[in-house]
Design a protein around this motif. Structure first.
Motif, PDB file in Angstrom:
ATOM      1  N   LEU A  54      -4.330  10.393   5.491  1.00 30.86           N
ATOM      2  CA  LEU A  54      -5.409   9.871   4.299  1.00 30.86           C
ATOM      3  C   LEU A  54      -6.690  10.309   3.904  1.00 30.86           C
ATOM      4  CD1 LEU A  54      -4.001   5.873   3.810  1.00 30.86           C
ATOM      5  CD2 LEU A  54      -2.825   7.843   2.676  1.00 30.86           C
ATOM      6  N   LEU A  55      -6.822  10.925   3.427  1.00 26.75           N
ATOM      7  CA  LEU A  55      -7.684  11.842   3.102  1.00 26.75           C
ATOM      8  C   LEU A  55      -8.113  10.996   1.598  1.00 26.75           C
ATOM      9  CD1 LEU A  55      -9.222  13.564   4.382  1.00 26.75           C
ATOM     10  CD2 LEU A  55      -8.389  15.407   3.139  1.00 26.75           C
ATOM     11  N   GLY A  56      -9.557  10.940   1.234  1.00 29.62           N
ATOM     12  CA  GLY A  56     -10.290  10.606  -0.647  1.00 29.62           C
ATOM     13  C   GLY A  56     -11.508  10.172   0.083  1.00 29.62           C
ATOM     14  N   PRO A  57     -11.927  10.452  -0.946  1.00 26.14           N
ATOM     15  CA  PRO A  57     -13.379   9.780  -1.462  1.00 26.14           C
ATOM     16  C   PRO A  57     -14.028   8.436  -1.489  1.00 26.14           C
ATOM     17  CG  PRO A  57     -13.141  10.240  -3.421  1.00 26.14           C
ATOM     18  CD  PRO A  57     -11.670  10.789  -2.738  1.00 26.14           C
ATOM     19  N   ASN A  58     -14.980   7.807  -1.174  1.00 27.16           N
ATOM     20  CA  ASN A  58     -14.809   6.656  -1.028  1.00 27.16           C
ATOM     21  C   ASN A  58     -14.484   5.732  -2.399  1.00 27.16           C
ATOM     22  OD1 ASN A  58     -18.694   6.794   0.405  1.00 27.16           O
ATOM     23  ND2 ASN A  58     -16.552   5.995   1.525  1.00 27.16           N
ATOM     24  N   GLY A  59     -13.840   4.785  -2.222  1.00 26.53           N
ATOM     25  CA  GLY A  59     -13.484   4.018  -2.835  1.00 26.53           C
ATOM     26  C   GLY A  59     -11.784   4.340  -3.285  1.00 26.53           C
ATOM     27  N   ALA A  60     -11.387   5.166  -2.637  1.00 26.29           N
ATOM     28  CA  ALA A  60     -10.467   6.011  -3.329  1.00 26.29           C
ATOM     29  C   ALA A  60      -9.153   5.105  -2.862  1.00 26.29           C
ATOM     30  CB  ALA A  60      -9.739   7.426  -2.905  1.00 26.29           C
ATOM     31  N   GLY A  61      -9.269   4.053  -2.130  1.00 25.11           N
ATOM     32  CA  GLY A  61      -8.208   3.267  -1.553  1.00 25.11           C
ATOM     33  C   GLY A  61      -7.298   3.231  -0.382  1.00 25.11           C
ATOM     34  N   LYS A  62      -7.777   3.938   0.484  1.00 23.05           N
ATOM     35  CA  LYS A  62      -7.177   4.298   1.662  1.00 23.05           C
ATOM     36  C   LYS A  62      -7.327   3.015   2.458  1.00 23.05           C
ATOM     37  CE  LYS A  62     -10.913   7.237   2.537  1.00 23.05           C
ATOM     38  NZ  LYS A  62     -11.547   7.023   1.506  1.00 23.05           N
ATOM     39  N   THR A  63      -8.280   2.479   2.969  1.00 25.37           N
ATOM     40  CA  THR A  63      -8.765   0.538   3.502  1.00 25.37           C
ATOM     41  C   THR A  63      -6.951  -0.245   2.566  1.00 25.37           C
ATOM     42  OG1 THR A  63     -10.055   1.772   4.120  1.00 25.37           O
ATOM     43  CG2 THR A  63      -9.779  -1.151   4.789  1.00 25.37           C
ATOM     44  N   THR A  64      -7.491  -0.094   1.127  1.00 25.62           N
ATOM     45  CA  THR A  64      -6.138  -1.401   0.787  1.00 25.62           C
ATOM     46  C   THR A  64      -4.890  -0.959   0.900  1.00 25.62           C
ATOM     47  OG1 THR A  64      -7.906  -1.009  -1.153  1.00 25.62           O
ATOM     48  CG2 THR A  64      -5.650  -2.018  -1.485  1.00 25.62           C
ATOM     49  N   ILE A  65      -4.794   0.550   1.205  1.00 22.60           N
ATOM     50  CA  ILE A  65      -3.315   1.322   1.704  1.00 22.60           C
ATOM     51  C   ILE A  65      -2.754   0.687   2.993  1.00 22.60           C
ATOM     52  CG2 ILE A  65      -1.927   2.945   2.931  1.00 22.60           C
ATOM     53  CD1 ILE A  65      -2.167   4.440  -0.254  1.00 22.60           C
ATOM     54  N   ILE A  66      -3.964   0.730   4.269  1.00 18.03           N
ATOM     55  CA  ILE A  66      -3.744   0.437   5.749  1.00 18.03           C
ATOM     56  C   ILE A  66      -4.000  -1.322   5.179  1.00 18.03           C
ATOM     57  CG2 ILE A  66      -5.477   0.261   7.704  1.00 18.03           C
ATOM     58  CD1 ILE A  66      -5.337   2.749   7.303  1.00 18.03           C
ATOM     59  N   SER A  67      -4.524  -1.169   4.502  1.00 16.15           N
ATOM     60  CA  SER A  67      -4.574  -3.589   4.985  1.00 16.15           C
ATOM     61  C   SER A  67      -3.275  -4.504   4.233  1.00 16.15           C
ATOM     62  CB  SER A  67      -5.634  -4.039   3.865  1.00 16.15           C
ATOM     63  OG  SER A  67      -6.849  -3.640   4.732  1.00 16.15           O
ATOM     64  N   VAL A  68      -2.223  -3.355   3.301  1.00 21.96           N
ATOM     65  CA  VAL A  68      -1.467  -3.931   2.994  1.00 21.96           C
ATOM     66  C   VAL A  68      -0.175  -3.339   4.042  1.00 21.96           C
ATOM     67  CG1 VAL A  68       0.699  -3.294   0.993  1.00 21.96           C
ATOM     68  CG2 VAL A  68      -1.731  -4.016   0.162  1.00 21.96           C
ATOM     69  N   LEU A  69      -0.185  -1.978   4.900  1.00 23.79           N
ATOM     70  CA  LEU A  69       0.568  -1.403   5.515  1.00 23.79           C
ATOM     71  C   LEU A  69       1.140  -2.461   7.208  1.00 23.79           C
ATOM     72  CD1 LEU A  69       1.078   2.045   5.037  1.00 23.79           C
ATOM     73  CD2 LEU A  69       2.140   0.200   4.129  1.00 23.79           C
ATOM     74  N   ALA A  70      -1.060  -2.640   7.205  1.00 23.89           N
ATOM     75  CA  ALA A  70      -0.714  -4.069   8.167  1.00 23.89           C
ATOM     76  C   ALA A  70      -0.524  -5.374   7.711  1.00 23.89           C
ATOM     77  CB  ALA A  70      -2.127  -3.770   8.762  1.00 23.89           C
ATOM     78  N   THR A  71       0.315  -5.637   6.982  1.00 27.68           N
ATOM     79  CA  THR A  71       0.092  -7.240   6.650  1.00 27.68           C
ATOM     80  C   THR A  71      -1.144  -7.971   6.722  1.00 27.68           C
ATOM     81  OG1 THR A  71       0.645  -8.199   8.653  1.00 27.68           O
ATOM     82  CG2 THR A  71       2.176  -6.925   7.825  1.00 27.68           C
ATOM     83  N   ILE A  72      -2.742  -7.397   6.387  1.00 30.76           N
ATOM     84  CA  ILE A  72      -3.540  -8.644   6.748  1.00 30.76           C
ATOM     85  C   ILE A  72      -3.649  -8.323   4.778  1.00 30.76           C
ATOM     86  CG2 ILE A  72      -4.493  -8.770   8.585  1.00 30.76           C
ATOM     87  CD1 ILE A  72      -6.193  -6.002   7.255  1.00 30.76           C
ATOM     88  N   LEU A  73      -3.615  -7.624   3.435  1.00 28.75           N
ATOM     89  CA  LEU A  73      -3.241  -7.553   2.615  1.00 28.75           C
ATOM     90  C   LEU A  73      -2.060  -7.900   1.772  1.00 28.75           C
ATOM     91  CD1 LEU A  73      -6.113  -7.903   0.574  1.00 28.75           C
ATOM     92  CD2 LEU A  73      -5.949  -5.787   0.486  1.00 28.75           C
ATOM     93  N   LYS A  74      -2.301  -9.204   1.085  1.00 25.75           N
ATOM     94  CA  LYS A  74      -1.489  -9.087  -0.100  1.00 25.75           C
ATOM     95  C   LYS A  74      -0.798  -8.262  -1.093  1.00 25.75           C
ATOM     96  CE  LYS A  74       1.777 -12.858   0.550  1.00 25.75           C
ATOM     97  NZ  LYS A  74       2.489 -12.297   2.459  1.00 25.75           N
ATOM     98  N   PRO A  75       0.019  -6.976  -1.222  1.00 23.82           N
ATOM     99  CA  PRO A  75      -0.086  -6.198  -2.495  1.00 23.82           C
ATOM    100  C   PRO A  75       0.570  -7.139  -3.724  1.00 23.82           C
ATOM    101  CG  PRO A  75       1.808  -5.497  -1.340  1.00 23.82           C
ATOM    102  CD  PRO A  75       1.283  -6.673  -0.221  1.00 23.82           C
ATOM    103  N   THR A  76       0.303  -6.452  -4.787  1.00 27.34           N
ATOM    104  CA  THR A  76       0.563  -6.883  -6.276  1.00 27.34           C
ATOM    105  C   THR A  76       2.128  -6.412  -6.316  1.00 27.34           C
ATOM    106  OG1 THR A  76      -1.536  -6.316  -7.023  1.00 27.34           O
ATOM    107  CG2 THR A  76       0.366  -6.753  -8.968  1.00 27.34           C
ATOM    108  N   GLU A  77       2.305  -4.889  -6.055  1.00 31.22           N
ATOM    109  CA  GLU A  77       4.356  -4.991  -6.711  1.00 31.22           C
ATOM    110  C   GLU A  77       4.539  -4.763  -4.901  1.00 31.22           C
ATOM    111  OE1 GLU A  77       6.104  -5.194  -8.391  1.00 31.22           O
ATOM    112  OE2 GLU A  77       4.330  -5.459 -10.271  1.00 31.22           O
ATOM    113  N   CYS A  78       5.644  -5.547  -4.202  1.00 31.35           N
ATOM    114  CA  CYS A  78       5.941  -4.969  -3.297  1.00 31.35           C
ATOM    115  C   CYS A  78       7.134  -3.880  -2.738  1.00 31.35           C
ATOM    116  CB  CYS A  78       6.552  -6.877  -1.961  1.00 31.35           C
ATOM    117  SG  CYS A  78       5.060  -7.674  -1.973  1.00 31.35           S
ATOM    118  N   GLU A  79       6.818  -3.597  -2.154  1.00 32.73           N
ATOM    119  CA  GLU A  79       8.275  -2.265  -2.107  1.00 32.73           C
ATOM    120  C   GLU A  79       7.576  -1.564  -1.105  1.00 32.73           C
ATOM    121  OE1 GLU A  79      11.305  -1.413  -2.883  1.00 32.73           O
ATOM    122  OE2 GLU A  79      11.857  -2.813  -4.405  1.00 32.73           O
ATOM    123  N   ALA A  80       7.568  -2.028  -0.337  1.00 34.71           N
ATOM    124  CA  ALA A  80       6.806  -0.756   1.223  1.00 34.71           C
ATOM    125  C   ALA A  80       7.474  -1.449   2.399  1.00 34.71           C
ATOM    126  CB  ALA A  80       5.630  -0.710   1.354  1.00 34.71           C
TER     127      ALA A  80
END
Ligand SMILES: Nc1ncnc2c1ncn2[C@@H]1O[C@H](COP(=O)(O)OP(=O)(O)OP(=O)(O)O)[C@@H](O)[C@H]1O
Ligand SMILES: [Mg+2]
Lengths: 248, 325
Positions: free
Chosen positions: B34-60
């Motif tokens: 996952l490549l992108g500038p600061n704030g692109a959302g990379k960490t957020t995606i990883i946190s959701v996939l690692a189950t430490i953050l609840k997504p707004t829409e669950c389809e993963a």
């Protein structure tokens, strides 16, 4: 629930406890400070139920040590959060209940160790008569008390984001509970409105039970104190587990 | 077979859309970047996939389990190296690893062997019994990576794993990541700011910006998508050069005082370009195969390199703040 995870968390608490010597010294110093200055200061003026004031106060000081260190152990989750270690714990394949229990048992163990040290000293100085039976029941009370307050600390910490509010908890929860518990004075003569707060303070029953088994004087029957304290303990454990379950 | 399947993943923070209906899937044994500038959302995606953050829409789905309803099963099958510090500083390096191994239910024999192995990999054997609070930032990072590799996870998330490491250690880590994939078939999801890292390691790369994936392909295809090789000219009058050279390039872009032309075949185009430039003054001319950096510039209009220095100082500042406390 996995035993190994609970043990792992418990072990960590003990290691950290052993390394934070200044914290242990601080809590013990506070206990002895109360005993030495307040106790000896009032010893010649005050006599309660036929016992000297230091003797009257000693069981309360043991309970105070337990309460302070237990709340602190529970709230220490906030520091785990601050330093990022909580993420490492929460992402492990371990149920939240095991994590909560591991933390609670670890915190309880460390605070019981501190309570035992204070109890040992007051017994050695003859402020409390030595009796195997009394000390055994006292240990039971210490266990229930510490689990109650560690759980309370964990429940509070689950609702907070960082350790900045810690002072607030000290001032508005821990100190009043301590003052109202009857650790310093007999609760029988308090006015009725205050008595209400005294009766919903778990520490009241810990102090009274402790005084009952160590000195043979008490406001409530021992069975009542033990019963109420146990109910508080189970309730706090349940609340702690429930709050902790929702932590992210 | 997809081990990670994300469909329309969405995460909002009080109205701010951090991840905007993203879909992708990752195959078993793949190294996915996952490549992108600061704030692109990379960490957020990883946190959701690692189950430490609840997504707004669950389809993963991760390892076949749903991120919202089966987080406990997912945790048993993944490993993660967080972007931010996550060590217990009052424990030694060995104790941190031991804690991790026990939490993941490893037997005592396996624990000891594996601890030695990962410590050696990140060259921390001789500091194994020092408290982490005495470690430098780079040493801490190495320890965190070692920890992420302790239990053999099926999926390993690495959030900027080599940030702040010296080149030598970085190469060792790269080698180990490739080995993980080859030997054990571990699937790796990695975010990084180092183009070279992404290019070298990743089988496929998703380029992200503002919570969206704007390009997703193999590094080769991403580079080819720019339309061939690049010729970069520096000259006095860029505008004039641009109008003259337009016809030779499939794409032409201005960047500061230089001009970059995408051409099918740089070797053949160069003489033609030189002739067309004629008497106009050019300071330098350079021919290159496109890098991921160019791809990034093409899709986002920004160079990721510009942010790297900034990022590093942010990272250092964060660590320093922790240490001072
Ligand atoms: N806990 C949070 N509360 C509010 N907003 C957040 C939170 N976490 C992230 N955000 C926002 O979500 C967006 C995406 O953040 P994220 O951390 O995923 O970016 P990133 O791609 O990992 O960036 P970086 O390269 O800096 O690590 C940012 O705009 C950020 O401000
Ligand atoms: Mg990030």
């Amino acid at each position: 629930m996995t035993f190994q995870a609970i043990y792992t968390l418990w072990l960590r608490e003990l290691k950290r406890f052993w390394r934070a010597k200044s914290r242990i010294v601080g809590i013990l110093a506070q206990s002895f400070f109360f005993l030495a200055i307040v106790g000896f200061g009032l010893n010649n003026i005050v006599e309660i139920s036929g016992t000297s004031y230091t003797t009257f106060m000693a069981p309360g000081i043991v309970c105070m040590t337990i309460m302070f260190s237990s709340i602190f152990a529970g709230v220490s989750v906030l520091w785990d959060k601050q330093f990022g270690f909580l993420k490492e714990i929460l992402v492990a394949p371990v149920s939240r209940l095991s994590i909560m229990l591991g933390k609670a048992l670890g915190g309880a163990t460390t605070s019981i160790l501190q309570g035992l040290l204070v109890l040992f000293v007051v017994t050695a100085f003859g402020m409390v008569p030595f009796s195997i039976f009394g000390l055994t029941i006292a240990l039971v009370i210490m266990v229930i008390t510490s689990v109650t307050f560690v759980s309370m600390g964990l429940a509070i910490a689950s609702k907070m984001d960082d350790p900045h509010g810690f002072q607030l908890i000290m001032n508005f929860l821990v100190m009043p509970m301590f003052m109202l518990s009857g650790a310093f004075f007999p609760i029988e003569n308090l006015p009725a409105p205050l008595m209400f707060f005294v009766s919903i303070d778990p520490l009241t029953y810990a102090v009274d039970g402790m005084r009952s088994v160590l000195l043979g004087v008490s406001t409530y029957p021992l069975a009542l104190s033990l019963g109420v304290l146990s109910v508080f303990c189970l309730t706090m454990l349940a609340i702690g587990a429930c709050f902790f379950n929702r932590i992210t | 077979m997809a081990i990670i399947d994300v469909r329309k993943l969405r995460k909002e923070f009080n109205g701010l859309v951090a991840v905007d209906d993203i879909s992708f899937s990752v195959g078993k044994g793949e190294i996915f970047g996952l490549l992108g500038p600061n704030g692109a959302g990379k960490t957020t995606i990883i946190s959701v996939l690692a189950t430490i953050l609840k997504p707004t829409e669950c389809e993963a789905k991760v390892c076949g389990y749903d991120v919202c309803s089966e987080p406990y099963d997912i945790r048993g099958c993944i490993g993660i190296v967080f972007q931010d510090p996550s060590l217990d500083e009052k424990l030694t390096a060995r104790e941190n690893l031991d804690f991790h191994a026990r939490m993941y239910g490893m037997s005592s024999k396996k624990r000891e062997d594996k601890i030695e192995e990962v410590l050696e990999m990140v060259s921390l054997q001789d500091r194994a019994d020092s408290l982490v609070e005495t470690f430098s930032g780079g040493m801490r990072r190495r320890l965190e990576i070692a920890r992420g590799l302790m239990h053999y996870p099926k999926v390993l998330f690495l959030d900027e794993p080599t940030l702040g490491l010296d080149p030598q250690t970085r190469h060792v880590i790269w080698k180990y990541i490739v080995e993980l994939k080859k030997k054990y078939g571990v699937t790796v999801i990695l975010t990084t700011h180092y183009m070279e890292e992404a290019d070298k390691l990743c089988d496929r790369i998703a380029i992200m910006d503002n919570g969206k994936i704007i390009a997703l392909d193999t590094p080769e295809e991403l580079k080819n998508s720019l339309g061939g090789d690049l010729i970069v000219l520096k000259g006095k009058d860029v505008q004039k050069l641009k109008s003259k050279l337009k016809k030779f390039a499939t794409k032409i872009r201005e960047f500061n005082s230089s001009l970059s032309l995408s051409v099918k075949d740089a070797e053949k185009s160069l003489p033609k370009i030189m002739r067309a430039v004629g008497g106009d003054k050019i300071d330098s001319i350079k021919m290159q195969k496109p890098t991921l950096d160019d791809v990034f510039l093409h899709y986002t209009g920004r160079r990721i390199r510009e942010e790297k220095a900034d990022k590093m100082s942010k990272f250092r500042a964060r660590r320093m703040a922790r240490m001072r406390r």
